[in-house]
Design a protein around this motif. Structure first.
Motif, PDB file in Angstrom:
ATOM      1  N   THR A 144       0.837  -1.194   0.000  1.00  0.00           N
ATOM      2  CA  THR A 144       0.000   0.000   0.000  1.00  0.00           C
ATOM      3  C   THR A 144       0.871   1.243   0.000  1.00  0.00           C
ATOM      4  N   SER A 145       0.619   2.129  -0.949  1.00  0.00           N
ATOM      5  CA  SER A 145       1.335   3.401  -1.038  1.00  0.00           C
ATOM      6  C   SER A 145       0.450   4.514  -0.506  1.00  0.00           C
ATOM      7  N   VAL A 146       1.039   5.408   0.303  1.00  0.00           N
ATOM      8  CA  VAL A 146       0.333   6.546   0.873  1.00  0.00           C
ATOM      9  C   VAL A 146       0.893   7.819   0.254  1.00  0.00           C
ATOM     10  N   PHE A 147       0.035   8.615  -0.371  1.00  0.00           N
ATOM     11  CA  PHE A 147       0.425   9.892  -0.976  1.00  0.00           C
ATOM     12  C   PHE A 147      -0.170  11.003  -0.105  1.00  0.00           C
ATOM     13  N   LEU A 148       0.694  11.775   0.538  1.00  0.00           N
ATOM     14  CA  LEU A 148       0.247  12.817   1.450  1.00  0.00           C
ATOM     15  C   LEU A 148       0.401  14.168   0.778  1.00  0.00           C
ATOM     16  N   ARG A 149      -0.723  14.870   0.613  1.00  0.00           N
ATOM     17  CA  ARG A 149      -0.782  16.148  -0.092  1.00  0.00           C
ATOM     18  C   ARG A 149      -0.207  16.048  -1.507  1.00  0.00           C
ATOM     19  N   GLY A 150      -0.427  14.929  -2.156  1.00  0.00           N
ATOM     20  CA  GLY A 150      -0.042  14.776  -3.555  1.00  0.00           C
ATOM     21  C   GLY A 150       1.417  14.494  -3.800  1.00  0.00           C
ATOM     22  N   THR A 151       2.244  14.437  -2.749  1.00  0.00           N
ATOM     23  CA  THR A 151       3.653  14.136  -2.934  1.00  0.00           C
ATOM     24  C   THR A 151       3.835  12.643  -3.186  1.00  0.00           C
ATOM     25  N   GLU A 152       5.065  12.218  -3.439  1.00  0.00           N
ATOM     26  CA  GLU A 152       5.333  10.824  -3.736  1.00  0.00           C
ATOM     27  C   GLU A 152       5.096   9.952  -2.505  1.00  0.00           C
ATOM     28  N   SER A 153       4.957   8.639  -2.736  1.00  0.00           N
ATOM     29  CA  SER A 153       4.683   7.728  -1.635  1.00  0.00           C
ATOM     30  C   SER A 153       5.862   7.597  -0.683  1.00  0.00           C
ATOM     31  N   ASP A 154       7.084   7.952  -1.123  1.00  0.00           N
ATOM     32  CA  ASP A 154       8.229   7.931  -0.220  1.00  0.00           C
ATOM     33  C   ASP A 154       8.564   9.323   0.302  1.00  0.00           C
ATOM     34  N   HIS A 155       7.632  10.265   0.155  1.00  0.00           N
ATOM     35  CA  HIS A 155       7.805  11.620   0.678  1.00  0.00           C
ATOM     36  C   HIS A 155       7.076  11.829   2.002  1.00  0.00           C
ATOM     37  N   VAL A 156       6.724  10.749   2.675  1.00  0.00           N
ATOM     38  CA  VAL A 156       6.077  10.844   3.981  1.00  0.00           C
ATOM     39  C   VAL A 156       6.917  10.062   4.976  1.00  0.00           C
ATOM     40  N   VAL A 178      10.273   6.185  16.540  1.00  0.00           N
ATOM     41  CA  VAL A 178      11.333   5.487  15.820  1.00  0.00           C
ATOM     42  C   VAL A 178      10.988   5.436  14.330  1.00  0.00           C
ATOM     43  N   LYS A 179      11.899   5.902  13.488  1.00  0.00           N
ATOM     44  CA  LYS A 179      11.677   5.933  12.050  1.00  0.00           C
ATOM     45  C   LYS A 179      11.679   4.519  11.488  1.00  0.00           C
ATOM     46  N   ILE A 180      10.666   4.195  10.681  1.00  0.00           N
ATOM     47  CA  ILE A 180      10.587   2.892  10.048  1.00  0.00           C
ATOM     48  C   ILE A 180      10.566   3.070   8.538  1.00  0.00           C
ATOM     49  N   GLY A 181      10.708   1.966   7.808  1.00  0.00           N
ATOM     50  CA  GLY A 181      10.618   1.998   6.356  1.00  0.00           C
ATOM     51  C   GLY A 181      11.786   1.286   5.713  1.00  0.00           C
ATOM     52  N   SER A 182      11.693   1.121   4.411  1.00  0.00           N
ATOM     53  CA  SER A 182      12.706   0.425   3.629  1.00  0.00           C
ATOM     54  C   SER A 182      13.662   1.425   2.993  1.00  0.00           C
ATOM     55  N   ALA A 183      14.967   1.251   3.211  1.00  0.00           N
ATOM     56  CA  ALA A 183      15.960   2.112   2.574  1.00  0.00           C
ATOM     57  C   ALA A 183      16.207   1.713   1.126  1.00  0.00           C
ATOM     58  N   THR A 184      15.710   0.546   0.701  1.00  0.00           N
ATOM     59  CA  THR A 184      15.868   0.133  -0.697  1.00  0.00           C
ATOM     60  C   THR A 184      14.728   0.672  -1.559  1.00  0.00           C
ATOM     61  N   SER A 185      13.485   0.416  -1.170  1.00  0.00           N
ATOM     62  CA  SER A 185      12.344   0.890  -1.960  1.00  0.00           C
ATOM     63  C   SER A 185      11.897   2.284  -1.552  1.00  0.00           C
ATOM     64  N   GLY A 186      12.132   2.674  -0.297  1.00  0.00           N
ATOM     65  CA  GLY A 186      11.812   4.020   0.153  1.00  0.00           C
ATOM     66  C   GLY A 186      10.514   4.162   0.919  1.00  0.00           C
ATOM     67  N   GLY A 187       9.648   3.171   0.913  1.00  0.00           N
ATOM     68  CA  GLY A 187       8.348   3.294   1.561  1.00  0.00           C
ATOM     69  C   GLY A 187       8.280   2.563   2.883  1.00  0.00           C
ATOM     70  N   ALA A 188       7.236   2.857   3.654  1.00  0.00           N
ATOM     71  CA  ALA A 188       6.959   2.173   4.913  1.00  0.00           C
ATOM     72  C   ALA A 188       5.762   1.248   4.718  1.00  0.00           C
ATOM     73  N   SER A 189       5.842   0.043   5.263  1.00  0.00           N
ATOM     74  CA  SER A 189       4.803  -0.976   5.057  1.00  0.00           C
ATOM     75  C   SER A 189       3.696  -0.819   6.098  1.00  0.00           C
TER      76      SER A 189
END
Length: 620
Positions: free
Chosen positions: A95-107, A114-125
């Motif tokens: 699932t990709s989340v787009f916040l205020r129209g920015t990219e899914s890895d811009h949130v 604690v910051k979570i997410g993938s440093a390879t794909s850029g998104g959080a699951s």
């Protein structure tokens, strides 16, 4: 509206608008529906009440989660102000989340800080975070790199896991539903029984499984079977106040999942989401608080094709922070330092597999009579691309006791991912960060009959990473693209004739602004119009409610040739409390069995139901 915007979706948004307008008529209202005294921390990294916050913020608490009975965290976010979602086939699917129209890895996504997410794909699951583990979600919209660094270009979503609400509070739930869905949770939380209740603890375990639906209807690795999902999770938390000056806490969250899917080179994955953090606070006086924190997070994925191992993409992050909050006269000065180390482990051979980012920031908060100010600046030093400086200024004016006008300007950035930098045969190690500039104007009202807010914003993104066919025979990503995103968000909460009503509306114009063939096209998977209405009422021990969500058409590709139709969905729910501790709930999602897609060729669930038995004693 666009002439192809479906009739039902237009009616959904029209009803939402009428609901918003009717909420502005206090003569028909019977009291507020939103508690603005609730303390929030994400917008400033300091504690403040919601009505003090200058940023656009949405808070979803545990009471609302249990009332809405969502299937997942993404379902809970659907239709909220500024949020668009793209899901690849139902519960547990990417699932990709787009916040205020920015990219899914811009949130930026945090679990208990604690910051979570993938440093390879850029998104959080987000789909792998069970909703039964969530106590509260704070969504801050707008650029916040000046406090958090990379990724907070569109905003910040912070998820807080379950907290104790009294001296001793056990809980459990069991649910069954369509597609062989099962959900169970059990937990206990509380505070020590000494006079000062200096200690607290919380333990919560959850399990869910479903046979799912056939997630994919395309031709790539097509398989018409159902694609199941299961998830087991555990949170452990505790804290202790040693004296009036010292206190400490520690938190562990871990979720292990197994996902089946179609449409890619693999069709199964074993996943882990983990966040561990500890903090120590020293408060020598009312005007000084020093907080030190350490944490680690993991996003782990082993992928399979028909049961045969295929690949591993693991991200591990180590984090440290030191923050001082200093009271100066009637102002608050915050000084801080963050450290972040990313490390990846994969059977894919990356040229580099680790990086370090150091960030120093400062923030000033002050009230001048009816005016409020929040100003912050930050300098990040990244071992991959060097330094980046960001800043923001937020101003608010309470020009009446009920109305506040606000304005803000902020810059932000997003560091490139390891895939964009180093993926064999594709990555470009010369990439720099994506950067943005945003302006915003807001108006907020707090009345006896409820609350409302209206925010308009304009965001320009430069150096966006896009595929550049001029770089060699196979091409590579490069900082060549631009975007301009304009939007308006409206939120209202009130009570009307005994009903609690909450409504969110978003109008968005996310445009490709680059010098390329797709100039002026809409950015993919963002709906120009979206909205949500929630209505709930109690009749003694009974409760009933309904939600309506709608989204306009969107496109699935940059060329705007693959159109996804707009849709409108209706959900119904009910509950009955046998006594103070026991209750039963029932919900039906997508009541009219609407067929729709948020990502091309990926199906969404039709009509589904869930029956839940819940034990939760009243906290005294």
């Amino acid at each position: 509206m666009h002439p192809q915007f479906p009739y039902f979706s237009r009616r959904v948004l029209a009803v939402a608008l009428l609901s918003s307008i009717s909420a502005l008529a206090p003569a028909f209202a019977e009291g507020g529906a939103t508690d603005l005294d609730e303390v929030v921390v994400t917008a400033t990294r300091t504690a403040q009440t919601q009505d003090q916050t200058l940023a656009a913020i949405t808070v979803i608490d545990r009471a609302e989660i249990e009332r809405l009975q969502p299937a997942s965290v993404p379902d809970l976010l659907t239709g909220r102000a500024g949020i668009s979602l793209a899901n690849n086939g139902g519960v547990g699917k990417s699932t990709s989340v787009f916040l205020r129209g920015t990219e899914s890895d811009h949130v930026l996504v945090l679990i208990d800080g604690v910051k979570i997410g993938s440093a390879t794909s850029g998104g959080a699951s987000l789909q792998d975070i069970p909703v039964e583990q969530v106590e509260r979600i704070e969504i801050v919209r707008g650029p916040f790199s000046s406090l958090y660094g990379s990724e907070a270009l569109g905003g910040v979503i912070q998820i807080f896991t379950r907290r104790p609400q009294g001296a001793f509070a056990p809980s459990l739930s069991a649910a069954v539903g369509s597609e062989a869905t099962q959900r169970y949770s059990a937990g206990v939380a509380g505070r020590t029984q000494d006079a000062e209740q200096r200690g607290w603890y919380s333990i919560n375990a959850a399990y869910q499984s479903t046979d799912g639906i056939n997630a994919y209807r395309g031709t790539r690795n097509f398989d018409p079977d159902k694609d199941g999902y299961r998830n087991s999770s555990l949170t452990l938390q505790g804290g202790w106040r040693f004296d009036e000056q010292w206190d400490a806490d520690a938190r562990v969250f871990r979720a292990e999942g197994h996902n089946e899917y179609d449409g890619s080179a693999n069709n199964e994955a074993d996943t882990v989401q983990q966040a561990i953090g500890t903090r120590v606070r020293y408060t020598p006086s009312e005007r000084l608080k020093i907080t030190a924190g350490l944490g680690t997070s993991a996003d782990l994925s082993d992928n399979f094709l028909n049961g045969v191992y295929s690949s591993t993409f693991d991200t591990r992050r180590e984090l440290g922070s030191l923050q001082a909050d200093i009271g100066i006269a009637d102002a608050l000065l915050t000084l801080g330092f963050d450290w972040l180390g990313d490390k990846i482990d994969s059977n894919t051979d990356y040229a580099r597999d680790r990086r370090i980012n150091r960030g120093a920031f400062a923030q000033w908060q002050q009230a001048f009579g009816t005016h409020s100010l929040q100003a912050s600046a930050r300098r990040d030093d990244d071992s991959q691309f060097g330094g980046e400086t960001t800043g923001s200024v937020l101003w608010g004016w309470d020009f009446t006791q009920a109305l506040r006008l606000s304005a803000s300007y902020g810059t932000a950035f997003k560091a490139p991912t390891f895939n964009e930098l180093y993926f064999p045969g594709y990555g470009n190690p010369d990439l720099g960060p994506e950067t943005s500039r945003s302006v915003e104007l807001g108006l907020r009202g707090e009345h006896g009959w409820g609350t409302w807010s209206l925010n308009a914003f304009d965001t320009k993104i430069d150096d966006m990473i896009a595929f550049d066919s001029s770089l060699g025979a196979t091409g590579a990503p490069n900082n060549i693209d631009r975007a301009r995103i304009q939007g308006v968000e409206g939120v209202i909460g009130t009570q009307l004739a005994g009903w609690d009503l909450r409504s969110s509306l978003t109008w968005l114009d996310p445009r490709n602004d680059g010098d390329n063939p797709n100039h002026d096209n809409l950015l993919p998977r963002r709906a120009k119009q979206s909205g949500r209405i929630d209505a709930d009422r109690r009749f003694g021990d009974f409760s009933v409610g309904a939600s309506v969500t709608g989204a306009g058409e969107r496109y699935d590709n940059l060329t705007n040739t693959t159109r996804l139709a707009g849709y409108g969905l209706a959900d119904l729910r009910a509950g009955f409390a046998f006594d103070e501790a026991w209750s039963v709930q029932a919900s039906v999602a997508n009541v009219f069995d609407k067929r729709y897609e948020t990502a091309a060729l990926y199906n969404q669930p039709g009509r589904t139901w869930l029956l839940t038995l819940r034990y939760q004693p009243v906290v005294r």
